[in-house]
Design an enzyme around this catalytic site. Structure first.
Site, PDB file in Angstrom:
ATOM      1  N   TYR A  72     -16.116  21.995   7.189  1.00 40.95           N
ATOM      2  CA  TYR A  72     -14.862  21.575   7.835  1.00 40.95           C
ATOM      3  C   TYR A  72     -15.166  20.799   9.114  1.00 40.95           C
ATOM      4  CZ  TYR A  72      -9.967  22.037   9.309  1.00 40.95           C
ATOM      5  OH  TYR A  72      -8.670  21.792   9.668  1.00 40.95           O
ATOM      6  N   PHE A 124      -1.356  -7.327   5.481  1.00 41.94           N
ATOM      7  CA  PHE A 124      -1.200  -6.676   4.186  1.00 41.94           C
ATOM      8  C   PHE A 124       0.121  -5.888   4.201  1.00 41.94           C
ATOM      9  CE2 PHE A 124      -2.125  -3.159   1.179  1.00 41.94           C
ATOM     10  CZ  PHE A 124      -2.245  -3.937   0.045  1.00 41.94           C
ATOM     11  N   ASP A 125       0.698  -5.622   2.998  1.00 41.62           N
ATOM     12  CA  ASP A 125       2.047  -5.029   2.982  1.00 41.62           C
ATOM     13  C   ASP A 125       2.135  -3.655   3.657  1.00 41.62           C
ATOM     14  OD1 ASP A 125       0.735  -3.758   0.896  1.00 41.62           O
ATOM     15  OD2 ASP A 125       2.200  -4.238  -0.647  1.00 41.62           O
ATOM     16  N   ASP A 215      -8.434  -5.764  10.394  1.00 44.29           N
ATOM     17  CA  ASP A 215      -8.226  -4.999   9.175  1.00 44.29           C
ATOM     18  C   ASP A 215      -9.456  -5.353   8.348  1.00 44.29           C
ATOM     19  OD1 ASP A 215      -7.704  -4.228   6.592  1.00 44.29           O
ATOM     20  OD2 ASP A 215      -5.582  -4.738   6.647  1.00 44.29           O
ATOM     21  N   ALA A 217     -11.011  -4.255   5.570  1.00 43.40           N
ATOM     22  CA  ALA A 217     -11.205  -3.778   4.185  1.00 43.40           C
ATOM     23  C   ALA A 217     -12.291  -4.571   3.455  1.00 43.40           C
ATOM     24  CB  ALA A 217      -9.887  -3.867   3.418  1.00 43.40           C
ATOM     25  N   LYS A 258     -12.453  -0.686  -0.779  1.00 41.98           N
ATOM     26  CA  LYS A 258     -12.859  -2.047  -1.148  1.00 41.98           C
ATOM     27  C   LYS A 258     -14.356  -2.205  -0.857  1.00 41.98           C
ATOM     28  CE  LYS A 258      -8.252  -2.459  -0.737  1.00 41.98           C
ATOM     29  NZ  LYS A 258      -7.414  -1.301  -0.371  1.00 41.98           N
ATOM     30  N   HIS A 450       7.961  -3.395  -4.866  1.00 46.13           N
ATOM     31  CA  HIS A 450       7.251  -3.932  -6.035  1.00 46.13           C
ATOM     32  C   HIS A 450       6.666  -2.855  -6.938  1.00 46.13           C
ATOM     33  CE1 HIS A 450       2.831  -4.283  -4.607  1.00 46.13           C
ATOM     34  NE2 HIS A 450       3.454  -3.472  -3.800  1.00 46.13           N
TER      35      HIS A 450
HETATM   36  C1  LIG Z   1      -6.242  -5.932   3.583  1.00 51.24           C
HETATM   37  C2  LIG Z   1      -5.801  -4.541   3.256  1.00 51.24           C
HETATM   38  N1  LIG Z   1      -5.447  -3.700   4.247  1.00 51.24           N
HETATM   39  C3  LIG Z   1      -5.045  -2.451   4.001  1.00 51.24           C
HETATM   40  C4  LIG Z   1      -4.959  -1.966   2.719  1.00 51.24           C
HETATM   41  C5  LIG Z   1      -4.474  -0.562   2.483  1.00 51.24           C
HETATM   42  O1  LIG Z   1      -5.539   0.245   2.102  1.00 51.24           O
HETATM   43  P1  LIG Z   1      -5.369   1.519   1.153  1.00 51.24           P
HETATM   44  O2  LIG Z   1      -4.968   1.013  -0.190  1.00 51.24           O
HETATM   45  O3  LIG Z   1      -6.724   2.157   1.151  1.00 51.24           O
HETATM   46  O4  LIG Z   1      -4.345   2.391   1.751  1.00 51.24           O
HETATM   47  C6  LIG Z   1      -5.312  -2.794   1.658  1.00 51.24           C
HETATM   48  C7  LIG Z   1      -5.215  -2.312   0.282  1.00 51.24           C
HETATM   49  O5  LIG Z   1      -5.252  -3.028  -0.691  1.00 51.24           O
HETATM   50  C8  LIG Z   1      -5.752  -4.128   1.934  1.00 51.24           C
HETATM   51  O6  LIG Z   1      -6.102  -4.979   0.961  1.00 51.24           O
END
Ligand SMILES: Cc1ncc(COP(=O)(O)O)c(C=O)c1O
Length: 466
Positions: A72, A124-125, A215, A217, A258, A450
């Protein structure tokens, strides 16, 4: 060139996939309301819905799964992540989260004061969603070339520096929470940001006392493009470029699904100890204790290893080249794709694909369904359905582009699969001029619509989308 055929892996485990009959696929689509999220994975032949969490782990990553420390507090596997982030990115403070959006929630809940802006390069959304949930507004300042799918620009993910300067001047420090660069820019077509642009953004941010975040990813894919396309860095190693990129930011959020090539996980990295301390309580309340935060020790070990593997030049060359090969097969057939081809996905320009379909009838959503019908291939819509409605006016937003995204999972599909995908798309394209009607919303989903919006065919007499 034989280098283009270089694959730095051999496979010793396979997973059976199969394809339902054409009649069955038509039926499945209708039942799913032409929404790719409503189709069962076992009914999909090649799954290009996302590159998130769908990659293949290496034998070394699997060994880390077995070695995972599930304690933990003070888990060895978490400390491996912390050391790796410090080593690769030079960022000293790390908080774990169960995935990227959870990291966004924790960061934005503390960073944003009601009414503040977060300018960036096409958020990102989920990022946009969390900024809004915290009372802020995401402002898209990507360069104008990003809106034109056919013009070449090596770094279409770049932020427009003049517009950023103007925005900062107009709104001042107090109204801006932080600046965010998404590397590579997923919603903008998987397009990279140049180091020059990151550096200039850093200078504007620093001059105005505004923190700059990534961000991150797909940070390693971005670094590969910098090496390929930015002359100054062509002799640098990927690790050197990564170090330089991160030296210019105050921190980052990362979906580890990713570029860390694990099925689940997320991170926040920070330079500022005070902010790190302020984020600890929301991390514990939302994610879990500070040395696991929603991840198992098994995943954390594999994540730390994945961060090293993803910064290997041979891996990145193979990865980016596989995506590019698919794109080139389509370009050769004159199929409208976003150019240049992005890092993790090929994007079809659906308005150009279906020239005779009204833009309001969700051409990209239609195209996703047509590809499933034609070949059991499952892409995703990144267009009018995804962007949804303006939170202030409630009106449907008409995005700059209506795209159909074919995201390629890492180390998962072969060249034969790429060829099959290309042939499927070509088959659908052959008849695309004759398609004059698309989809209407049947039942609109709530929130990020979506995932759950159901569609119906504008022409109810049609029994095939092809
Ligand atoms: C650029 C970007 N930021 C954030 C995220 C959100 O990450 P997660 O799907 O791990 O929550 C994604 C997911 O596709 C992404 O492509």
């Amino acid at each position: 060139m034989k280098e283009n055929w270089f694959v730095p892996y051999k496979y010793r485990m396979v997973e059976k996939i199969s394809i339902p009959s054409k009649e069955k696929r038509v039926e499945i689509l209708k039942k799913a309301g032409y929404n790719m999220f409503q189709i069962k994975a076992e009914d999909v032949y090649i799954d290009l819905l996302t590159d998130s969490g769908t990659g293949t782990m290496s034998n070394v990553q699997w060994s880390k799964v077995i070695m995972g420390d599930e304690s933990y507090a003070g888990s060895k596997s978490f400390l491996e992540i912390k050391d790796t982030v410090e080593d690769l990115m030079g960022i000293p403070f790390v908080l774990p989260s169960h995935q990227g959006r959870a990291a966004e929630r924790v960061l934005n809940s503390v960073m944003i004061k009601e009414g503040q802006y977060v300018p960036g390069n096409t958020h990102f959304d989920t990022t946009k969603g969390h900024i809004e949930l915290a009372g802020g507004r995401a402002v898209d300042l990507t360069i104008k070339e990003s809106a034109d799918s056919s013009t070449y620009h090596p770094f279409k993910g770049n932020i427009d520096l003049d517009r950023l300067k103007e925005f900062v001047e107009e709104h001042k420090r107090e109204k801006i929470s932080y600046i965010l660069l998404t590397v590579t820019c997923n919603s903008g077509g998987g397009q990279p940001v140049s180091l020059e642009n990151i550096e200039e953004t850093h200078n504007i941010a620093k001059a105005n006392g505004i923190p700059l975040f990534f961000d991150a990813a797909r940070f390693a894919e971005n670094a590969y493009f910098i090496k390929q396309r930015e002359n100054k860095y062509k002799t640098w190693t990927i690790k050197e470029i990564v170090k330089k990129m991160f030296s210019l930011v105050e921190g980052f959020t990362m979906s580890s699904k990713k570029d860390a090539i694990v099925p689940m996980g997320g991170l926040i990295g920070l330079r500022d100890e005070e902010l790190f301390k302020n984020l600890q309580t929301p991390t514990i309340l939302n994610e879990g204790y500070l040395t696991y935060g929603g991840m198992s020790g098994m995943v954390m070990g594999a994540l730390a290893q994945g961060l090293y593997e993803v910064t290997d030049y041979e891996y990145l060359h193979y990865r980016i080249n596989q995506v590019k090969m698919l794109g080139e097969m389509l370009i050769e057939a004159n199929i409208p794709v976003v150019e240049p081809i992005g890092g993790h996905a090929v994007f079809l320009d659906a308005r150009k694909f279906y020239k005779n379909m009204p833009e309001s009838q969700f051409p990209a959503q239609y195209l996703t369904a047509a590809l499933y019908e034609a070949g059991g291939v499952r892409p995703i819509e990144v267009g009018s359905n995804l962007v949804g409605r303006d939170p202030d006016t409630g009106k449907n937003i008409r995005p700059k582009l209506d795209l159909c995204r074919l995201a390629i999972p890492r180390r998962t599909y072969s060249y034969e699969h790429m060829k099959y995908i290309a042939e499927t798309i070509k088959e659908v394209y052959q008849n695309s001029d004759k398609i004059t009607t698309g989809l209407n919303i049947d039942v609109e989903g709530t929130g990020i619509r979506h995932f759950s919006t159901n569609f119906k065919l504008v022409d109810p007499k049609k029994d095939s989308l092809l």
